[in-house]
Design an enzyme around this catalytic site. Sequence first.
Site, PDB file in Angstrom:
ATOM      1  CE  LYS A  22      -1.710   1.686   4.019  1.00  0.00           C
ATOM      2  NZ  LYS A  22      -1.487   3.114   4.243  1.00  0.00           N
ATOM      3  CG  ASN A  23       2.533   2.672   3.602  1.00  0.00           C
ATOM      4  OD1 ASN A  23       1.342   2.981   3.485  1.00  0.00           O
ATOM      5  ND2 ASN A  23       3.107   2.465   4.771  1.00  0.00           N
ATOM      6  CB  CYS A 118      -3.832   7.262  11.006  1.00  0.00           C
ATOM      7  SG  CYS A 118      -4.323   5.776  10.156  1.00  0.00           S
ATOM      8  NE  ARG A 123       1.175  10.032  10.514  1.00  0.00           N
ATOM      9  CZ  ARG A 123       0.712   9.025   9.765  1.00  0.00           C
ATOM     10  NH1 ARG A 123      -0.539   8.668   9.869  1.00  0.00           N
ATOM     11  NH2 ARG A 123       1.500   8.424   8.907  1.00  0.00           N
ATOM     12  CG  ASP A 309       3.072   1.344   9.562  1.00  0.00           C
ATOM     13  OD1 ASP A 309       2.745   2.196  10.404  1.00  0.00           O
ATOM     14  OD2 ASP A 309       3.201   1.592   8.346  1.00  0.00           O
ATOM     15  NE  ARG A 401      -6.812   4.848   5.454  1.00  0.00           N
ATOM     16  CZ  ARG A 401      -5.991   5.597   6.156  1.00  0.00           C
ATOM     17  NH1 ARG A 401      -6.284   5.916   7.392  1.00  0.00           N
ATOM     18  NH2 ARG A 401      -4.875   6.044   5.646  1.00  0.00           N
TER      19      ARG A 401
HETATM   20  C1  UD1 Z   1       4.818   6.599   6.377  1.00  0.00           C
HETATM   21  C2  UD1 Z   1       3.838   5.462   6.210  1.00  0.00           C
HETATM   22  C3  UD1 Z   1       3.276   5.038   7.548  1.00  0.00           C
HETATM   23  C4  UD1 Z   1       4.403   4.725   8.528  1.00  0.00           C
HETATM   24  C5  UD1 Z   1       5.401   5.867   8.591  1.00  0.00           C
HETATM   25  C6  UD1 Z   1       6.618   5.561   9.435  1.00  0.00           C
HETATM   26  C7  UD1 Z   1       2.895   5.903   4.018  1.00  0.00           C
HETATM   27  C8  UD1 Z   1       1.707   6.263   3.206  1.00  0.00           C
HETATM   28  N1  UD1 Z   1       2.758   5.902   5.337  1.00  0.00           N
HETATM   29  O1  UD1 Z   1       4.077   7.686   6.916  1.00  0.00           O
HETATM   30  O2  UD1 Z   1       2.455   3.883   7.363  1.00  0.00           O
HETATM   31  O3  UD1 Z   1       3.857   4.523   9.830  1.00  0.00           O
HETATM   32  O4  UD1 Z   1       5.865   6.205   7.267  1.00  0.00           O
HETATM   33  O5  UD1 Z   1       7.255   4.414   8.962  1.00  0.00           O
HETATM   34  O6  UD1 Z   1       3.933   5.572   3.483  1.00  0.00           O
HETATM   35  N2  UD1 Z   1       7.172  14.223  10.633  1.00  0.00           N
HETATM   36  C9  UD1 Z   1       7.324  15.575  10.883  1.00  0.00           C
HETATM   37  N3  UD1 Z   1       7.181  16.438   9.848  1.00  0.00           N
HETATM   38  C10 UD1 Z   1       6.904  16.031   8.581  1.00  0.00           C
HETATM   39  C11 UD1 Z   1       6.759  14.651   8.326  1.00  0.00           C
HETATM   40  C12 UD1 Z   1       6.905  13.769   9.374  1.00  0.00           C
HETATM   41  O7  UD1 Z   1       7.576  15.971  12.014  1.00  0.00           O
HETATM   42  O8  UD1 Z   1       6.793  16.868   7.683  1.00  0.00           O
HETATM   43  C13 UD1 Z   1       7.333  13.254  11.740  1.00  0.00           C
HETATM   44  C14 UD1 Z   1       6.075  12.419  11.984  1.00  0.00           C
HETATM   45  O9  UD1 Z   1       5.145  13.083  12.841  1.00  0.00           O
HETATM   46  C15 UD1 Z   1       6.661  11.184  12.614  1.00  0.00           C
HETATM   47  C16 UD1 Z   1       8.019  11.029  11.883  1.00  0.00           C
HETATM   48  O10 UD1 Z   1       8.295  12.304  11.330  1.00  0.00           O
HETATM   49  O11 UD1 Z   1       6.904  11.395  13.983  1.00  0.00           O
HETATM   50  C17 UD1 Z   1       8.033   9.998  10.775  1.00  0.00           C
HETATM   51  O12 UD1 Z   1       6.926  10.223   9.909  1.00  0.00           O
HETATM   52  P1  UD1 Z   1       6.989   9.866   8.362  1.00  0.00           P
HETATM   53  O13 UD1 Z   1       8.111   8.921   8.122  1.00  0.00           O
HETATM   54  O14 UD1 Z   1       6.944  11.112   7.571  1.00  0.00           O
HETATM   55  O15 UD1 Z   1       5.617   9.101   8.161  1.00  0.00           O
HETATM   56  P2  UD1 Z   1       4.678   9.150   6.882  1.00  0.00           P
HETATM   57  O16 UD1 Z   1       5.499   9.327   5.658  1.00  0.00           O
HETATM   58  O17 UD1 Z   1       3.565  10.078   7.128  1.00  0.00           O
END
Ligand code: UD1
Length: 423
Positions: A22-23, A118, A123, A309, A401
């Site tokens: 999915k991701n 979620c 986030r 995850d 999802r």
């Molecule tokens: C992706 C995955 C999700 C997984 C996560 C971590 C997808 C669609 N989703 O989510 O299933 O749980 O990676 O492996 O691929 N953060 C910030 N600022 C930002 C972006 C992130 O502070 O602009 C923080 C987040 O709050 C979190 C950390 O960085 O604490 C990691 O998040 P991130 O790796 O970005 O997760 P996603 O890409 O949203």
Amino acid sequence: MDSILVTGNGPLNGQIPIAGAKNACLTLMPATLLSEEPLTLTNAPRLSDIRTMTALLQSLGAEVTSLQGGKVLAMSSHDINNHKADYEIVRKMRASILVLGPMLARDGHAVVSLPGGCAIGARPVDLHLKALEALGAELELKEGYVHAKAPGGLKGGTFEFPIVSVGATENALMAATLAKGTTVLKNAAREPEIVDLAQCLRRMGAQIDGEGTSTITIQGVDRLGGATHPVVTDRIELGTYMLAPAFCGGRVELLGGKRSLLEAFCQKLEQTGVTIEETEKGLLVSRAEGVRVQAVDVTTEPFPGFPTDLQAQMMALLCTAEGTSVLEEKIFENRFMHAPELIRMGAKIDVHGGHATVTGVDRLKGAPVMATDLRASVSLILAGLAAEGETVVSRVYHLDRGYERVEEKLSACGAKIERIAST
Ligand code: UD1
């Protein structure tokens, strides 16, 4: 809203095919916006998040055709005729922010709603925005939307992520493929989904080095072409179903499973006493009946660490382990919402800040429980498979999802699980 009824029973035996990730698919789909030529994804998973991304891309003018029952996605984006990703679609799924980099890179402007997603912590998307600014984007936040411009096009730059972010790395990587000059992304995410994205972009003509390491270097090109690309195996679906025989006993072969996608998780699972064997077709996981799993401590980390995850599912397993386990969540601060539901089933869990201490009990008891996010919902199903009596997991739209045909896949191995359609 549908519910899932699970009745605890004996060991599971059989095979479960693992779908495309999915991701990965959610980041490969927006890559179609980078090119006028068609991009075809094979091995796509059939999930509601994929349908949401389809609707989003279509709203921007892309054509997305689902073939072979959804396993193949044929996409093309001859023109982006609408550069605004509307709140009504974006709020359903956080990954929608991934259209920002490609639109900006191709046409020099984009307007994207800030996402919802979620409820597992704050986030934010600040890192996505900072990385794009490092490539020369001018950004303004107005009324819940990011207004992005790059007059004269994006320009290569160096950006070091202060924390590892999968999504921000993906957005920056896609944007950099069409930026003028060289981009260096430091402290980049190393997840298999990033590697898969880089491989797809390279098939489209991008020049990328270093994916899968912390430094990715991208040499911008003038245009990208079309490609056909198979989506990488879903390591989270793989890990989830590897846990099924760990909960119930038995032997289950995960078709298409590879240990390299989940080494840290496999090591922890083996420490609980579960056996993992590599086979020609995938991974065979077994636990002898009557042998109790042992407690282990788990800390979630970016790849190659233990994936956040799979934390909820692992916690559910450890609820019946012999001994006390401590789980530390280092990625999302609010990701223990499954704990109160597991406690309703008789688990002994004490959450304190980013840690949860789980004291194993002999057996959980079935109960009505509520899924609060995607991975939490599947952890409750796994717990129900091994619990005494019936468990009804409500609000399973979260589950749809991220897991295709979950009832079918588990019941093929002997699980008693059925969907109760809402009236
Ligand atoms: C992706 C995955 C999700 C997984 C996560 C971590 C997808 C669609 N989703 O989510 O299933 O749980 O990676 O492996 O691929 N953060 C910030 N600022 C930002 C972006 C992130 O502070 O602009 C923080 C987040 O709050 C979190 C950390 O960085 O604490 C990691 O998040 P991130 O790796 O970005 O997760 P996603 O890409 O949203």
